[in-house]
Design a protein around this motif. Structure first.
Motif, short mmCIF file in Angstrom:
data_model
loop_
_atom_site.label_atom_id
_atom_site.label_comp_id
_atom_site.label_asym_id
_atom_site.label_seq_id
_atom_site.Cartn_x
_atom_site.Cartn_y
_atom_site.Cartn_z
N LYS A 149 0.84 -1.20 0.00
CA LYS A 149 0.00 0.00 0.00
C LYS A 149 0.87 1.26 0.00
CE LYS A 149 -4.19 -1.80 2.24
NZ LYS A 149 -5.05 -1.73 3.45
N GLU A 150 1.94 1.23 0.82
CA GLU A 150 2.84 2.38 0.86
C GLU A 150 3.52 2.58 -0.49
OE1 GLU A 150 6.64 4.12 3.44
OE2 GLU A 150 5.98 2.04 3.71
N PHE A 151 3.93 1.47 -1.12
CA PHE A 151 4.56 1.55 -2.44
C PHE A 151 3.61 2.13 -3.48
CE2 PHE A 151 4.83 -0.71 -6.55
CZ PHE A 151 6.01 -0.16 -7.03
N LEU A 152 2.37 1.69 -3.48
CA LEU A 152 1.41 2.14 -4.49
C LEU A 152 1.03 3.61 -4.30
CD1 LEU A 152 -0.90 -1.01 -4.60
CD2 LEU A 152 0.70 -0.24 -6.37
N ARG A 153 1.12 4.12 -3.07
CA ARG A 153 0.82 5.54 -2.83
C ARG A 153 1.99 6.44 -3.21
NH1 ARG A 153 -1.60 3.66 2.15
NH2 ARG A 153 0.39 4.10 3.19
N ALA A 154 3.19 5.88 -3.25
CA ALA A 154 4.40 6.69 -3.48
C ALA A 154 4.51 7.09 -4.94
CB ALA A 154 5.64 5.92 -3.05
N LYS A 155 5.30 8.14 -5.17
CA LYS A 155 5.53 8.64 -6.52
C LYS A 155 7.03 8.80 -6.77
CE LYS A 155 1.09 9.50 -7.38
NZ LYS A 155 0.33 8.79 -8.43
N GLY A 156 7.41 8.78 -8.04
CA GLY A 156 8.76 9.15 -8.47
C GLY A 156 9.87 8.40 -7.77
N GLU A 157 10.86 9.19 -7.28
CA GLU A 157 12.07 8.62 -6.68
C GLU A 157 11.74 7.74 -5.48
OE1 GLU A 157 15.96 10.19 -4.16
OE2 GLU A 157 14.45 11.60 -4.90
N ARG A 158 10.81 8.20 -4.63
CA ARG A 158 10.45 7.42 -3.45
C ARG A 158 9.86 6.07 -3.84
NH1 ARG A 158 9.50 7.57 1.90
NH2 ARG A 158 7.64 6.54 2.71
N ARG A 159 9.07 6.04 -4.89
CA ARG A 159 8.47 4.78 -5.35
C ARG A 159 9.55 3.80 -5.79
NH1 ARG A 159 3.13 3.74 -7.24
NH2 ARG A 159 3.00 1.96 -8.66
N THR A 160 10.56 4.30 -6.51
CA THR A 160 11.66 3.44 -6.96
C THR A 160 12.40 2.85 -5.77
OG1 THR A 160 11.93 4.68 -9.01
CG2 THR A 160 13.80 3.36 -8.29
N LYS A 161 12.69 3.69 -4.77
CA LYS A 161 13.43 3.21 -3.60
C LYS A 161 12.61 2.18 -2.82
CE LYS A 161 16.30 7.32 -3.08
NZ LYS A 161 16.60 8.51 -2.27
N LEU A 162 11.30 2.43 -2.71
CA LEU A 162 10.46 1.47 -2.00
C LEU A 162 10.38 0.14 -2.75
CD1 LEU A 162 7.55 3.78 -0.78
CD2 LEU A 162 9.19 2.55 0.66
N ALA A 163 10.47 0.20 -4.09
CA ALA A 163 10.46 -1.04 -4.87
C ALA A 163 11.65 -1.91 -4.51
CB ALA A 163 10.46 -0.71 -6.36
N PHE A 164 12.83 -1.28 -4.39
CA PHE A 164 14.02 -2.05 -4.03
C PHE A 164 13.92 -2.59 -2.61
CE2 PHE A 164 15.98 0.34 -7.58
CZ PHE A 164 16.39 -0.76 -8.32
N ARG A 165 13.31 -1.81 -1.71
CA ARG A 165 13.12 -2.29 -0.35
C ARG A 165 12.20 -3.52 -0.33
NH1 ARG A 165 14.33 1.15 4.03
NH2 ARG A 165 16.38 2.02 3.58
N LEU A 166 11.14 -3.47 -1.13
CA LEU A 166 10.23 -4.61 -1.21
C LEU A 166 10.95 -5.87 -1.69
CD1 LEU A 166 6.98 -3.06 -2.77
CD2 LEU A 166 7.11 -4.33 -0.61
#
Length: 289
Positions: A149-166
Motif C-alpha cells: 500500500k505504501e509503495f502504491l501511494r508513493a511517486k517518483g524517486e520514493r516509489r523506486t526506492k520502496l520497490a528495491f526495499r520490497l
C-alpha cells in the motif's frame, strides 16, 4: 594532412578511417560480442566538422587517436572476452556519466531531457503471486500488504526506492519480477550505459552491464535532482555525484558471472536497501510561465 578529403559539393573536410585487417576478418565475431559502430565497409570517411584545413587536421588527429583506442579495445575483447568490473568501477562509470550529463545541461536546465521513468514491474502471473503469498506466515502477509500500500501511494524517486526495499525484504518477489526489472533498466538506461562504456572503451559481460544499468538509475536520478535545484536557482554541489569516485582502469575484481537472463538480486538488493535512504520528495513547480 594525409587522410583528409572533401565530398563533392561540401566545404567540410572529411577524415579517412580503416578497420585493421585482422579485426575486419573477425567482424561477425565482434558483432556477436556486442560491439557497435562496425559498419559494412572496411574503409570509410567521417566529418571533422571543420572548413579550415588546419583546424580539420587537428580534429582529424584527435579522431584518429580515439579510433586507435577503440580498435585496441576491440582487439582486447577478441583476445580476452568481455570484462567484468568491480563494484567501485561500476559506480564510477555511472557517476562519471551522470556528472557529464549535469555539466552539459546545467547552463540551461529547462532544456534538459526529462528523467527516464522505470516501467512498472509486476509478478509474472497470478498463480505464482498467490503461491508466494500462501507460503507466508500471517504476520508476514500483513506486513507485505502494508508495504505494498505504501509503495502504491508513493511517486517518483520514493516509489523506486520502496520497490528495491520490497524486493530485498521479500526475496520471493525478486524471483517473480527480476527479469522484468532487468528489462526495464535496460529500456530506461541502456543508452546511458552504452555511452558511458564507450567513453572508456569498455566491453563488459551481461551481468556487469545489468549492474551498471542499476547504478545508472541512481546516479542519473541524482543528476536530475541537481537540474531541478538549478531550475530554482540553486547551483550547489550534488552530494551523491561529489562523493562518487571517478573511473580508474585497473584489474577488475573476480565477479560471479551468472548470465541467466535475470538480474542477480541477492547481494545487489541487500546493498541497495542498506545504502539507500528513503526521504519524502519535495516537489517544486519551477516551470517558466
Amino acid at each position: 594532412m594525409r587522410g583528409l578529403f572533401k565530398r563533392k559539393g561540401s566545404d567540410i573536410w572529411q577524415g579517412r578511417f580503416r578497420i585493421p585487417e585482422n579485426l575486419w576478418r573477425q567482424r561477425d565475431r565482434l558483432l556477436s560480442l556486442g560491439v557497435r559502430g562496425i559498419g559494412k565497409a572496411q574503409e570509410f570517411g567521417r566529418s571533422t566538422g571543420k572548413q579550415d584545413r588546419d583546424e580539420a587536421g587537428k580534429a582529424y588527429r584527435a579522431m584518429l587517436d580515439a579510433w586507435e583506442a577503440k580498435t585496441q579495445a576491440w582487439q582486447a575483447l577478441l583476445d580476452s572476452g568481455p570484462e567484468s568490473l568491480s563494484h567501485k568501477q561500476r559506480i564510477a562509470i555511472a557517476a562519471d556519466h551522470a556528472r557529464a550529463f549535469l555539466a552539459k545541461h546545467e547552463e540551461e536546465p529547462f532544456d534538459a531531457p526529462p528523467e527516464a521513468v522505470l516501467p512498472e514491474v509486476s509478478p509474472d502471473g497470478d498463480a505464482a503471486w498467490l503461491a508466494m503469498v500462501e507460503r507466508m506466515a500471517s504476520p508476514e502477509r500483513e506486513s507485505l500488504k502494508t508495504d505494498l500500500k505504501e509503495f502504491l501511494r508513493a511517486k517518483g524517486e520514493r516509489r523506486t526506492k520502496l520497490a528495491f526495499r520490497l524486493l530485498q525484504k521479500y526475496p520471493g518477489l525478486g524471483a517473480l519480477v527480476g527479469r522484468d526489472l532487468a528489462a526495464g533498466l535496460e529500456a530506461t538506461h541502456g543508452a546511458d550505459t552504452d555511452e558511458a562504456l564507450s567513453a572508456h572503451g569498455l566491453h563488459v559481460d551481461a551481468v556487469t552491464r545489468r549492474l551498471v544499468n542499476l547504478e545508472m538509475l541512481g546516479f542519473m536520478g541524482a543528476a536530475q535532482r541537481g537540474l531541478e535545484a538549478r531550475r530554482g536557482g540553486e547551483y550547489g554541489p550534488v552530494k551523491e555525484l561529489v562523493a562518487a569516485p571517478a573511473y580508474v582502469a585497473s584489474s577488475p575484481s573476480s565477479e560471479s558471472k551468472r548470465d541467466d537472463g535475470g538480474l542477480p538480486l541477492e547481494d545487489l538488493l541487500d546493498h541497495k536497501a542498506k545504502t539507500t535512504s528513503i526521504r519524502p520528495k519535495t516537489v517544486r513547480d519551477n516551470r517558466r510561465t
